[in-house]
Write an enzyme that holds these catalytic residues in place. Structure first.
Site, mmCIF file in Angstrom:
data_model
loop_
_atom_site.group_PDB
_atom_site.id
_atom_site.type_symbol
_atom_site.label_atom_id
_atom_site.label_comp_id
_atom_site.label_asym_id
_atom_site.label_seq_id
_atom_site.Cartn_x
_atom_site.Cartn_y
_atom_site.Cartn_z
ATOM 1 N N LYS A 1 10.967 17.145 -40.427
ATOM 2 C CA LYS A 1 10.843 15.873 -39.571
ATOM 3 C C LYS A 1 12.041 15.546 -38.928
ATOM 4 O O LYS A 1 12.364 14.767 -37.745
ATOM 5 C CB LYS A 1 10.093 14.682 -40.237
ATOM 6 C CG LYS A 1 8.557 15.132 -40.422
ATOM 7 C CD LYS A 1 8.039 13.656 -40.820
ATOM 8 C CE LYS A 1 6.459 13.777 -40.779
ATOM 9 N NZ LYS A 1 5.689 14.546 -41.677
ATOM 10 N N GLU B 1 6.027 3.983 -36.467
ATOM 11 C CA GLU B 1 4.781 3.691 -37.310
ATOM 12 C C GLU B 1 5.091 4.567 -38.346
ATOM 13 O O GLU B 1 5.635 5.608 -38.127
ATOM 14 C CB GLU B 1 3.605 3.448 -36.892
ATOM 15 C CG GLU B 1 2.790 4.886 -36.679
ATOM 16 C CD GLU B 1 3.574 5.845 -35.705
ATOM 17 O OE1 GLU B 1 4.073 5.485 -34.646
ATOM 18 O OE2 GLU B 1 3.374 7.010 -35.962
ATOM 19 N N SER C 1 7.388 23.767 -44.555
ATOM 20 C CA SER C 1 7.769 22.607 -43.732
ATOM 21 C C SER C 1 8.444 21.637 -44.706
ATOM 22 O O SER C 1 9.443 20.837 -43.954
ATOM 23 C CB SER C 1 6.637 22.039 -43.153
ATOM 24 O OG SER C 1 5.606 21.773 -43.886
HETATM 25 C C1 LIG Z 1 4.424 15.274 -41.789
HETATM 26 C C2 LIG Z 1 4.498 16.516 -42.385
HETATM 27 C C3 LIG Z 1 4.028 17.641 -41.837
HETATM 28 C C4 LIG Z 1 2.722 17.478 -40.852
HETATM 29 O O1 LIG Z 1 3.414 16.963 -39.588
HETATM 30 P P1 LIG Z 1 3.234 18.025 -38.529
HETATM 31 O O2 LIG Z 1 3.724 17.403 -37.298
HETATM 32 O O3 LIG Z 1 1.822 18.673 -38.239
HETATM 33 O O4 LIG Z 1 4.424 19.205 -38.617
HETATM 34 C C5 LIG Z 1 3.843 18.881 -42.498
HETATM 35 N N1 LIG Z 1 4.715 19.153 -43.601
HETATM 36 C C6 LIG Z 1 5.479 17.988 -44.086
HETATM 37 C C7 LIG Z 1 6.317 18.444 -44.940
HETATM 38 C C8 LIG Z 1 5.237 16.837 -43.528
HETATM 39 O O5 LIG Z 1 6.315 15.837 -43.941
#
Ligand SMILES: *Cc1c(COP(=O)(O)O)cnc(C)c1O
Length: 405
Positions: free
Chosen positions: A101, A123, A388
């Site tokens: 993010k 938000e 992610s």
């Molecule tokens: C917020 C988050 C997501 C989901 O958000 P996307 O916009 O779909 O990428 C995925 N993985 C993690 C670790 C997150 O914090």
């Protein structure tokens, strides 16, 4: 490469079009007042954010502050346990603050600074986006207002503490069910009043144009790095790539590096407790076309046509729609969207922890679970998974709800 009648050599330049459409999806369905604000951001994005000064500064920040490039790790023990398949992960969990993010929050906040804004607004539900934006605001010396439902504030104490330590104002929203939906409404209302001095930083490839475009482009670094790193590690492209899809930002950036390659692409949504409405958040699999939060996409609706209640074990994936680009790539057949349920997610969470020494975020564990299944099905070749984020935030919950396995 051509796919579904689209030439992917020029895809990233062509989509979205100048009104923010990916085919029929996207756009900006908002009040005239907010339209003015979005036009200002669009204009700034295409001039300021494309300038060599901005690009150079963002590149330096990524290197010196965020810790980019993040590596790719080969999952040797996991691969060997499956057979003749090679599994790899792109380590966004090693990005500063522990998830992808920050890639778009730093871009959005840098743009705010160049535009002369004093403040960023957003938000947050589980608090992940709020923490990333509060980090970016602290770095650039911007004020930061984070709107959060009172119920979520109680549930997410560590993230609330992080935001406050970083200097953000966490504004408690006490309307309605006091969760994400009410927080979005409150943040939009505040933004409508204050847009001259601030920008609203959307947390994924969602919302009105130009956010689906901007957030994808700020996340493009993930796919770009991954493609180059994978080729230099193995001498070739991966056969398949996998990412989880909530709003769709980590997937959009990761996929964007490979859309023009002969690589199979999979986006994974949360099936939660099962296929009944309310038990999952698999909008691309079970949803229908509709407009919400300022854009047209595929969404899960209740009997009144409003956004349906959704559920997933991972709070970052429980959103009743996905970014318009994902709806477009689904219709084209360029990306396959599939689902993973809570149980499979917890299994993958433990498997990656035990076999590789990496505790994944529950969101990312959806992609890992699918990558393992896919590798078993393929029997040979290579799969690159976008990890992610890291799972520290989920450990207490997993132990309490599922126990040590
Ligand atoms: C917020 C988050 C997501 C989901 O958000 P996307 O916009 O779909 O990428 C995925 N993985 C993690 C670790 C997150 O914090």
């Amino acid at each position: 490469m051509e796919f579904g009648g689209i030439n992917f050599d020029t895809y990233l330049k062509q989509y979205p079009d100048k009104n923010g459409y990916f085919g029929r999806y996207g756009g900006a369905y908002i009040s005239d007042e907010l339209k003015k604000a979005m036009e200002e951001i669009t204009e700034a994005y295409f001039t300021i954010a494309k300038s060599s000064k901005f690009v150079g500064e963002l590149r330096r920040i990524r290197r010196e502050f965020q810790g980019r490039p993040t590596p790719i790790s080969y999952l040797e023990r996991l691969s060997t346990s499956i057979g003749n398949v090679q599994l790899y992960v792109k380590r966004e969990d090693l990005n500063h603050t522990g998830a992808h993010k920050l890639n778009h929050c730093m871009g959005e906040a840098l743009l705010a600074k160049y535009m002369g804004k004093k403040k960023v607004i957003a938000e947050t539900g589980a608090g992940q986006h709020g923490v990333a934006l509060a980090t970016a605001a602290a770095y650039f010396g911007l004020e930061c207002d984070i709107y959060m439902g009172a119920v979520d504030i109680k549930k997410q104490a560590p993230n609330v503490a992080r935001m406050k330590i970083l200097g953000a104002n966490v504004i408690e929203v006490t309307e309605g069910l006091q969760t994400l939906k009410e927080a979005v409404d409150a943040a939009f209302a505040a933004y409508t009043k204050e847009y001259k001095d601030c920008i609203y930083c959307i947390g994924s490839v969602l919302g009105p144009h130009p956010f689906p475009l901007m957030v994808r482009d700020f996340q493009h670094v993930v796919g770009e790095e991954a493609r180059e790193q994978f080729i230099s590690m193995t001498g070739e492209l991966p056969d398949a790539i996998v990412a989880c899809v909530g709003g769709g930002s980590n997937a959009a950036g990761f996929f964007s590096g490979f859309l023009n390659d002969p690589v199979d692409i999979y986006g994974i949504e949360p099936l939660g407790r099962g296929p009944k409405l309310g038990d999952h958040a698999a909008s691309l699999k079970y949803g229908e076309e509709g407009i919400m939060h300022g854009f047209n996409s595929i969404m899960l609706k209740d009997e009144n046509g409003d956004p349906a209640p959704v559920y997933s074990v991972s709070s970052g994936l429980d959103y009743p729609s996905s970014g318009p680009e994902h709806a477009f790539l689904r219709d084209l057949g360029r990306v396959q969207y599939d689902v993973i349920d809570d149980e499979e997610t917890i299994d993958a969470f433990y498997k990656l922890s035990r076999m590789e020494g990496i505790i994944p975020a529950l969101e990312s564990a959806h992609a890992v679970a699918y990558g393992i299944k896919l590798a078993e099905r393929m029997g040979r070749g290579s799969v690159l998974i976008n990890l992610s984020g890291r799972g520290d935030k989920d450990m207490d919950y997993v132990i309490e709800k599922y126990g040590i396995r």
